[in-house]
Design a protein around this motif. Structure first.
Motif, PDB file in Angstrom:
ATOM      1  N   ASN A 109       0.826  -1.203   0.000  1.00  0.00           N
ATOM      2  CA  ASN A 109       0.000   0.000   0.000  1.00  0.00           C
ATOM      3  C   ASN A 109       0.860   1.253   0.000  1.00  0.00           C
ATOM      4  O   ASN A 109       1.975   1.244   0.521  1.00  0.00           O
ATOM      5  CB  ASN A 109      -0.884   0.050   1.254  1.00  0.00           C
ATOM      6  N   ARG A 110       0.311   2.314  -0.539  1.00  0.00           N
ATOM      7  CA  ARG A 110       0.889   3.647  -0.378  1.00  0.00           C
ATOM      8  C   ARG A 110      -0.143   4.444   0.403  1.00  0.00           C
ATOM      9  O   ARG A 110      -1.332   4.355   0.135  1.00  0.00           O
ATOM     10  CB  ARG A 110       1.181   4.285  -1.721  1.00  0.00           C
ATOM     11  N   ILE A 111       0.339   5.217   1.364  1.00  0.00           N
ATOM     12  CA  ILE A 111      -0.554   5.948   2.252  1.00  0.00           C
ATOM     13  C   ILE A 111      -0.128   7.406   2.324  1.00  0.00           C
ATOM     14  O   ILE A 111       1.058   7.708   2.417  1.00  0.00           O
ATOM     15  CB  ILE A 111      -0.552   5.322   3.663  1.00  0.00           C
ATOM     16  N   THR A 112      -1.116   8.285   2.263  1.00  0.00           N
ATOM     17  CA  THR A 112      -0.885   9.707   2.471  1.00  0.00           C
ATOM     18  C   THR A 112      -1.992  10.215   3.378  1.00  0.00           C
ATOM     19  O   THR A 112      -2.834   9.434   3.827  1.00  0.00           O
ATOM     20  CB  THR A 112      -0.839  10.470   1.121  1.00  0.00           C
ATOM     21  N   GLN A 113      -2.000  11.504   3.662  1.00  0.00           N
ATOM     22  CA  GLN A 113      -3.035  12.082   4.517  1.00  0.00           C
ATOM     23  C   GLN A 113      -3.719  13.245   3.820  1.00  0.00           C
ATOM     24  O   GLN A 113      -3.119  13.931   2.991  1.00  0.00           O
ATOM     25  CB  GLN A 113      -2.433  12.587   5.826  1.00  0.00           C
ATOM     26  N   CYS A 114      -4.968  13.474   4.192  1.00  0.00           N
ATOM     27  CA  CYS A 114      -5.680  14.668   3.734  1.00  0.00           C
ATOM     28  C   CYS A 114      -5.017  15.893   4.363  1.00  0.00           C
ATOM     29  O   CYS A 114      -4.661  15.870   5.534  1.00  0.00           O
ATOM     30  CB  CYS A 114      -7.136  14.642   4.200  1.00  0.00           C
ATOM     31  N   ASP A 115      -4.892  16.956   3.569  1.00  0.00           N
ATOM     32  CA  ASP A 115      -4.370  18.199   4.131  1.00  0.00           C
ATOM     33  C   ASP A 115      -5.514  19.036   4.707  1.00  0.00           C
ATOM     34  O   ASP A 115      -6.670  18.589   4.745  1.00  0.00           O
ATOM     35  CB  ASP A 115      -3.550  18.969   3.093  1.00  0.00           C
ATOM     36  N   ALA A 116      -5.222  20.249   5.127  1.00  0.00           N
ATOM     37  CA  ALA A 116      -6.226  21.114   5.759  1.00  0.00           C
ATOM     38  C   ALA A 116      -7.380  21.459   4.823  1.00  0.00           C
ATOM     39  O   ALA A 116      -8.466  21.807   5.274  1.00  0.00           O
ATOM     40  CB  ALA A 116      -5.560  22.388   6.263  1.00  0.00           C
ATOM     41  N   ASP A 117      -7.144  21.347   3.512  1.00  0.00           N
ATOM     42  CA  ASP A 117      -8.184  21.640   2.518  1.00  0.00           C
ATOM     43  C   ASP A 117      -8.863  20.381   1.992  1.00  0.00           C
ATOM     44  O   ASP A 117      -9.498  20.404   0.934  1.00  0.00           O
ATOM     45  CB  ASP A 117      -7.573  22.427   1.350  1.00  0.00           C
ATOM     46  N   ASN A 118      -8.694  19.254   2.695  1.00  0.00           N
ATOM     47  CA  ASN A 118      -9.288  17.964   2.319  1.00  0.00           C
ATOM     48  C   ASN A 118      -8.713  17.397   1.021  1.00  0.00           C
ATOM     49  O   ASN A 118      -9.354  16.591   0.365  1.00  0.00           O
ATOM     50  CB  ASN A 118     -10.815  18.068   2.207  1.00  0.00           C
ATOM     51  N   ARG A 119      -7.510  17.785   0.647  1.00  0.00           N
ATOM     52  CA  ARG A 119      -6.875  17.305  -0.578  1.00  0.00           C
ATOM     53  C   ARG A 119      -5.856  16.222  -0.247  1.00  0.00           C
ATOM     54  O   ARG A 119      -5.296  16.194   0.843  1.00  0.00           O
ATOM     55  CB  ARG A 119      -6.206  18.459  -1.322  1.00  0.00           C
ATOM     56  N   TYR A 120      -5.630  15.352  -1.203  1.00  0.00           N
ATOM     57  CA  TYR A 120      -4.616  14.310  -1.075  1.00  0.00           C
ATOM     58  C   TYR A 120      -3.890  14.205  -2.411  1.00  0.00           C
ATOM     59  O   TYR A 120      -4.384  14.664  -3.443  1.00  0.00           O
ATOM     60  CB  TYR A 120      -5.252  12.952  -0.727  1.00  0.00           C
ATOM     61  N   SER A 121      -2.712  13.585  -2.409  1.00  0.00           N
ATOM     62  CA  SER A 121      -2.024  13.311  -3.679  1.00  0.00           C
ATOM     63  C   SER A 121      -1.023  12.178  -3.502  1.00  0.00           C
ATOM     64  O   SER A 121      -0.469  11.972  -2.427  1.00  0.00           O
ATOM     65  CB  SER A 121      -1.310  14.561  -4.210  1.00  0.00           C
ATOM     66  N   PHE A 122      -0.869  11.432  -4.572  1.00  0.00           N
ATOM     67  CA  PHE A 122       0.132  10.376  -4.687  1.00  0.00           C
ATOM     68  C   PHE A 122       0.938  10.681  -5.939  1.00  0.00           C
ATOM     69  O   PHE A 122       0.361  11.027  -6.978  1.00  0.00           O
ATOM     70  CB  PHE A 122      -0.529   8.997  -4.848  1.00  0.00           C
ATOM     71  N   THR A 123       2.241  10.542  -5.867  1.00  0.00           N
ATOM     72  CA  THR A 123       3.097  10.775  -7.027  1.00  0.00           C
ATOM     73  C   THR A 123       4.019   9.579  -7.232  1.00  0.00           C
ATOM     74  O   THR A 123       4.086   8.678  -6.396  1.00  0.00           O
ATOM     75  CB  THR A 123       3.940  12.052  -6.846  1.00  0.00           C
ATOM     76  N   ASP A 124       4.738   9.595  -8.347  1.00  0.00           N
ATOM     77  CA  ASP A 124       5.735   8.563  -8.668  1.00  0.00           C
ATOM     78  C   ASP A 124       5.128   7.162  -8.733  1.00  0.00           C
ATOM     79  O   ASP A 124       5.743   6.180  -8.328  1.00  0.00           O
ATOM     80  CB  ASP A 124       6.892   8.572  -7.660  1.00  0.00           C
ATOM     81  N   LEU A 125       3.916   7.080  -9.265  1.00  0.00           N
ATOM     82  CA  LEU A 125       3.209   5.802  -9.316  1.00  0.00           C
ATOM     83  C   LEU A 125       3.461   5.055 -10.624  1.00  0.00           C
ATOM     84  O   LEU A 125       3.405   5.649 -11.703  1.00  0.00           O
ATOM     85  CB  LEU A 125       1.706   6.036  -9.180  1.00  0.00           C
ATOM     86  N   PRO A 126       3.691   3.744 -10.531  1.00  0.00           N
ATOM     87  CA  PRO A 126       3.791   2.948 -11.754  1.00  0.00           C
ATOM     88  C   PRO A 126       2.405   2.715 -12.346  1.00  0.00           C
ATOM     89  O   PRO A 126       1.396   2.784 -11.639  1.00  0.00           O
ATOM     90  CB  PRO A 126       4.412   1.634 -11.273  1.00  0.00           C
ATOM     91  N   ASP A 127       2.356   2.461 -13.633  1.00  0.00           N
ATOM     92  CA  ASP A 127       1.092   2.130 -14.287  1.00  0.00           C
ATOM     93  C   ASP A 127       0.490   0.892 -13.632  1.00  0.00           C
ATOM     94  O   ASP A 127       1.213  -0.038 -13.254  1.00  0.00           O
ATOM     95  CB  ASP A 127       1.316   1.836 -15.775  1.00  0.00           C
TER      96      ASP A 127
END
Length: 178
Positions: A109-127
């Motif tokens: 799994n890859r995990i990130t968190q929502c920021d203060a504006d409810n946004r999230y992002s994942f980068t450097d992802l393989p197809d």
């Protein structure tokens, strides 16, 4: 940048006490998801807005999880959401995903968190194809029963959507449950 972490799908962690895992027939096979450990040029971002019964859940600081698709992930998604096309669950009413998930699968799994504006992002992802999930827990309200025990109730809602990255593209996908 999102990083792999040795936790079960976010849903396993938060739903640990609220459901009993069904007996899974599919054994996790790491060979199916080895591609997910590499870096690629793809990315996924969006907002998370979740509510239930008129109450909005808190997303800032909550986890958003990206799980590579596999036969075992499919079976767990079907058990939890009833569909591979996405779905929602309500905290305390969920069945399926929980702490009994295979920790080997969680390692991809890859995990990130929502920021203060409810946004999230994942980068450097393989197809590849992933299950994107988020949980936003509501406030924990203490409940006191005279002469008994003090316990708390928790509210919250989760949502899952499948997402596929092709040719290193960026995918903008919002996780919304109103």
């Amino acid at each position: 940048m999102a990083r792999p972490r040795f936790t079960c799908l976010a849903l396993f962690v938060f739903c640990g006490g609220c459901a009993i895992a069904p007996p899974y027939k599919t054994t996790f096979d790491p060979v199916e998801v080895n591609w997910a450990r590499s870096n690629g040029k793809g990315s996924i971002s969006g907002i998370v807005r979740l509510s239930y019964g008129g109450a909005k859940s808190n997303c800032p600081g909550s986890e958003v999880t990206l799980t590579p698709r596999s036969a075992r992930a499919d079976e767990e998604a079907l058990a939890f959401y009833g569909s591979l096309k996405g779905g929602t669950w309500i905290y305390g009413k969920a069945v399926g995903f929980n702490k009994n998930g295979d920790p080997r699968m969680a390692a991809y799994n890859r995990i990130t968190q929502c920021d203060a504006d409810n946004r999230y992002s994942f980068t450097d992802l393989p197809d590849g194809t992933y299950y994107l999930s988020a949980i936003a827990l509501g406030t924990e309200a203490p409940k006191i029963i005279p002469g008994a025990v003090t316990f708390s109730t928790r509210s919250g809602v989760g949502v899952m959507r499948p997402v596929t990255i092709v040719n290193g593209a960026h995918v903008d996908i919002d996780l919304i449950k109103d």
